[in-house]
Design an enzyme around this catalytic site. Structure first.
Site, PDB file in Angstrom:
ATOM      1  N   ASP A 145      80.488  32.229 -17.702  1.00 13.12           N
ATOM      2  CA  ASP A 145      79.523  31.310 -17.095  1.00 13.12           C
ATOM      3  C   ASP A 145      78.773  31.953 -15.934  1.00 13.12           C
ATOM      4  O   ASP A 145      78.238  31.257 -15.064  1.00 13.12           O
ATOM      5  CB  ASP A 145      80.241  30.050 -16.593  1.00 13.12           C
ATOM      6  CG  ASP A 145      80.452  29.020 -17.689  1.00 13.12           C
ATOM      7  OD1 ASP A 145      80.022  29.271 -18.825  1.00 13.12           O
ATOM      8  OD2 ASP A 145      81.061  27.962 -17.412  1.00 13.12           O
ATOM      9  N   ASP A 204      92.993  33.774 -16.565  1.00 16.34           N
ATOM     10  CA  ASP A 204      91.859  33.879 -15.660  1.00 16.34           C
ATOM     11  C   ASP A 204      91.457  35.338 -15.523  1.00 16.34           C
ATOM     12  O   ASP A 204      92.228  36.260 -15.845  1.00 16.34           O
ATOM     13  CB  ASP A 204      92.207  33.303 -14.292  1.00 16.34           C
ATOM     14  CG  ASP A 204      92.186  31.778 -14.299  1.00 16.34           C
ATOM     15  OD1 ASP A 204      91.700  31.190 -15.284  1.00 16.34           O
ATOM     16  OD2 ASP A 204      92.682  31.176 -13.324  1.00 16.34           O
ATOM     17  N   ASP A 206      91.283  37.390 -13.170  1.00 16.26           N
ATOM     18  CA  ASP A 206      92.048  38.283 -12.306  1.00 16.26           C
ATOM     19  C   ASP A 206      93.483  38.462 -12.780  1.00 16.26           C
ATOM     20  O   ASP A 206      94.313  39.009 -12.051  1.00 16.26           O
ATOM     21  CB  ASP A 206      92.036  37.756 -10.866  1.00 16.26           C
ATOM     22  CG  ASP A 206      92.674  36.384 -10.749  1.00 16.26           C
ATOM     23  OD1 ASP A 206      92.497  35.577 -11.679  1.00 16.26           O
ATOM     24  OD2 ASP A 206      93.347  36.122  -9.735  1.00 16.26           O
ATOM     25  N   ASP A 298      93.724  21.885 -15.554  1.00 18.11           N
ATOM     26  CA  ASP A 298      94.970  22.377 -16.126  1.00 18.11           C
ATOM     27  C   ASP A 298      96.108  21.373 -15.949  1.00 18.11           C
ATOM     28  O   ASP A 298      96.860  21.087 -16.881  1.00 18.11           O
ATOM     29  CB  ASP A 298      95.344  23.727 -15.498  1.00 18.11           C
ATOM     30  CG  ASP A 298      95.117  23.744 -13.988  1.00 18.11           C
ATOM     31  OD1 ASP A 298      94.933  22.679 -13.386  1.00 18.11           O
ATOM     32  OD2 ASP A 298      95.132  24.853 -13.412  1.00 18.11           O
TER      33      ASP A 298
END
Length: 543
Positions: A145, A204, A206, A298
Site C-alpha cells: 500500500d 509484517d 519487519d 488482528d
C-alpha cells in the site's frame, strides 16, 4: 430643604457603600477564600480522594491477582515441560525431496502487508521466499500500500526477482488505503487462487521467519482440526539499540512468555499479534473475515474466531526475528494504537461475547474480564491514575491515607513478574518502572479515546522501521542525537506532567513525613527527560 435632604441621603448611601467596599479588604477576601476552600476540601475533595484511593487499591488487587495467576500457569508449563508437541498431535511432514513437492504438503498462502517499507522490504520478501516448502505448494502475496512510487517500483522488482527463481509470488498494490492493513488483507483473501489455500501465514514487513517456520507450524493445523491459529514468538534483532528498546524487550517478553503462554494453556485463546502466525483459512471465513472497524484488526479476528469455537496454539520455542521501534515518536504512535484499539474493540464486542452460543460461560468470563477488562482497561488506568496522579496529589491532603501494601508491596510484585521474562535486563528494572509510568499517560488517554469513540480512535500510523539504517549510514549522518527542529524536540504533555510532579515532590519533601518524594522526584525527572526528547534514537534523513 429638599436639596439638603437629597444631599444627606446621597451621603448616607455613599457612607454605606464605602463601609461595604472597605469590608472586602485583602485580608477579608483571603479569609473568605480560605473558608470556602476549607469547606470544599472537607466536603468534596477529601471524600473524593478517599474514594479514589479505594478504587485504585481494588484495581491494583485485581491486576496483581491476574498477573500472579498467569505467572503460575507459565511456571507450570516450564517446570513440567508441557510443550505443544506433548499436548497436541504433531507429526513431521514427510517427503523425500522438499523442493520437488509432495501431496503431503498443503497449499499455503503467505501474506506480507507493507507500507513504504524501504529499509526492510528485501529482508521480509527474501525470508518468506526461502521458506522450506515446495515451490508449487507455496503462494506469496506482497500487499504493498505504499504511497511512495519509488518504493513501489523497488518492491515490485524484488518480487519479479524471486518469481524468476521459481517462487509463485504476486505483487498486489491498491490505489487507496481503505481499511489500512485489514482492508489489504481482506481484498487479497477474495482472489480466486486463494481458494486452493488451506492455510495462510502472515508476516509484517519487519519480520523474518526462520526457514523451517511452516514445517514446524503447519503439522499442528493438519493433525488438530479444532486449531485455527498457531502463533510464534518474536525475537528482537535491535533490542540492544538503546535503553528504550531494552525496556520494550522486557515488556514484550512478558507478553509472550506469560500472557500468551497462559492463555494458550488454559483457554486455548490469546490475541493474535497480527504477524508471525498461521491461520486456517476456514476459521477466517467462519469468523467473517478481516474487518477494519478498529485499529486492532488482528485481535478483532481472533476474538470472533474463538466465539465460533476455534482454538489457538502458542509456540514459545519458535522465534521470528522482528524489529522494535527505536524512536520515541514511533513508539508513542504504536502504543496509542495498541491501547486504543483493544478498548474500542471491547466496547463493540461485549454484546457478541455475551450472546455467543459456541463458547462456555467460563470462556466468556475470561474474554470479558481477564483478556479485556483487567489487562487492557484496568492495567493502564491504575498505572497512571494511582502512581502518577493519586499518590503525588495525596501529598497535599494529610487526611488521605494510602496503605503501604498498596504503595509498595503490590508494585514490587508486579515489577518482579514483568521482569522475570528478561533476566539479562534485571539491572534496568528501575528505569523500566519509570519509563512505563510515563507511557501510562499515553496508554490511559488512548483507552478513553477508544471507549468513547473520540478523536484519534481510528488513527492508523504505520510504525516506522529503520532496518539497518543505523548500521549502513555513516556515523556523521546517522547519529543518535536529537532532532534540530524545536517542535520535534519537545513533548509538552510530558513536560507539563513533569513540572506538576516536581512541585508535588517538593511539597512532600518539605511538609510531609511519608517519604513519597523518593518515588515522585525520579518520576518527575522521567517525565521531564522524555518530554525533552532524550529517549530513543534519531536518524536524520539522508541528504
Amino acid at each position: 430643604m429638599e436639596g439638603s435632604n437629597l444631599s444627606a441621603t446621597m451621603a448616607l448611601y455613599i457612607d454605606r457603600a464605602y463601609d461595604i467596599i472597605s469590608s472586602f479588604s485583602a485580608a477579608g477576601a483571603l479569609n473568605q477564600a480560605a473558608a470556602i476552600w476549607a469547606a470544599a476540601r472537607a466536603a468534596v475533595l477529601v471524600p473524593s480522594m478517599q474514594v479514589a484511593v479505594v478504587l485504585c487499591l481494588v484495581m491494583s488487587v485485581m491486576l496483581v491477582v491476574e498477573k500472579l495467576s498467569m505467572a503460575l500457569v507459565a511456571l507450570y508449563v516450564k517446570v513440567f515441560r508441557r510443550t505443544p508437541e506433548k499436548i497436541h498431535k504433531w507429526e513431521p511432514l514427510t517427503s523425500q525431496d522438499v523442493e520437488a513437492g509432495s501431496a503431503a504438503f498443503p497449499v499455503v498462502l503467505v501474506q506480507i502487508p507493507m507500507f513504504n517499507e524501504r529499509e526492510v522490504y528485501q529482508m521480509s520478501i527474501g525470508a518468506v521466499c526461502t521458506l522450506a516448502w515446495p515451490n508449487s505448494r507455496l503462494i506469496v502475496q506482497v500487499l504493498d500500500d505504499s504511497t511512495d512510487l519509488t518504493i513501489r517500483e523497488l518492491v515490485q522488482k524484488e518480487c519479479e526477482k524471486w518469481e524468476r527463481k521459481g517462487r509463485i509470488i504476486h505483487y498486489i498494490s491498491r490505489d487507496n488505503r481503505n481499511g489500512y492493513k485489514a482492508g489489504a488483507l481482506k481484498e487479497a483473501m477474495e482472489l480466486d487462487y486463494v481458494k486452493q489455500c488451506d492455510y495462510v501465514a502472515i508476516f509484517d514487513a519487519d519480520h523474518e521467519p526462520p526457514s523451517d517456520f511452516l514445517l514446524r507450524t503447519i503439522p499442528f493445523l493438519i493433525h488438530n482440526p479444532d486449531i485455527a491459529l498457531v502463533q510464534a514468538r518474536w525475537k528482537f534483532v535491535n533490542a540492544n539499540e538503546c535503553i528504550m528498546t531494552r525496556i520494550q524487550e522486557m515488556s514484550l517478553n512478558y507478553h509472550f512468555k506469560v500472557e500468551q503462554q497462559s492463555g494458550s494453556t488454559t483457554m486455548s485463546f490469546f490475541g493474535f499479534n497480527g504477524t508471525a502466525g498461521v491461520w486456517r483459512t476456514l476459521a477466517i471465513k467462519e469468523a467473517e473475515g478481516w474487518k477494519d472497524r478498529t485499529t486492532v484488526e488482528d485481535m478483532d479476528l481472533a476474538v470472533r474466531a474463538t466465539l465460533q469455537g476455534w482454538k489457538f496454539l502458542y509456540l514459545g520455542d519458535l522465534k521470528v526475528k522482528s524489529e522494535l521501534p527505536s524512536t520515541y515518536k514511533a513508539y508513542r504512535y504504536q502504543q496509542h494504537r495498541w491501547a486504543c484499539g483493544p478498548a474500542n474493540l471491547f466496547k463493540k464486542m461485549v454484546p457478541d461475547i455475551l450472546m455467543a452460543e459456541k463458547v462456555s460461560p467460563v470462556k466468556k468470563i475470561f474474554l470479558l474480564y481477564n483478556f479485556f477488562f483487567a489487562r487492557r482497561i484496568i492495567s493502564h488506568n491504575v498505572t497512571f491514575f494511582f502512581y502518577c496522579i493519586l499518590i503525588p496529589v495525596s501529598t497535599f491532603f494529610p487526611e488521605v491515607v494510602i496503605p503501604k501494601w498498596g504503595i509498595f508491596y503490590i508494585p514490587i510484585v508486579i515489577t518482579i513478574l514483568n521482569s522475570v521474562g528478561t533476566p539479562r535486563s534485571l539491572h534496568l528494572i528501575i528505569i523500566w518502572i519509570f519509563f512505563e509510568s510515563v507511557m501510562s499517560l499515553h496508554r490511559c488517554k488512548a483507552v478513553f479515546i477508544g471507549l468513547f469513540d473520540a478523536g484519534r480512535v481510528n488513527e492508523w500510523v504505520v510504525t516506522e522501521k529503520l532496518g539497518n539504517a543505523l548500521k549502513t549510514k555513516p556515523v556523521s549522518t546517522a547519529t543518535k542525537t536529537l532532532p534540530n527542529k524545536f517542535w520535534q524536540r519537545f513533548h509538552f504533555l510530558e513536560l507539563g506532567m513533569g513540572v506538576l510532579l516536581f512541585l508535588s515532590a517538593c511539597h512532600n519533601c518539605l511538609f510531609r513525613t511519608d517519604l513519597y518524594f523518593i518515588f515522585i522526584f525520579p518520576l518527575s525527572i522521567s517525565f521531564l527527560t522524555m518530554g525533552c526528547g532524550y529517549v530513543g534514537t534519531f536518524v536524520p534523513p539522508a541528504k
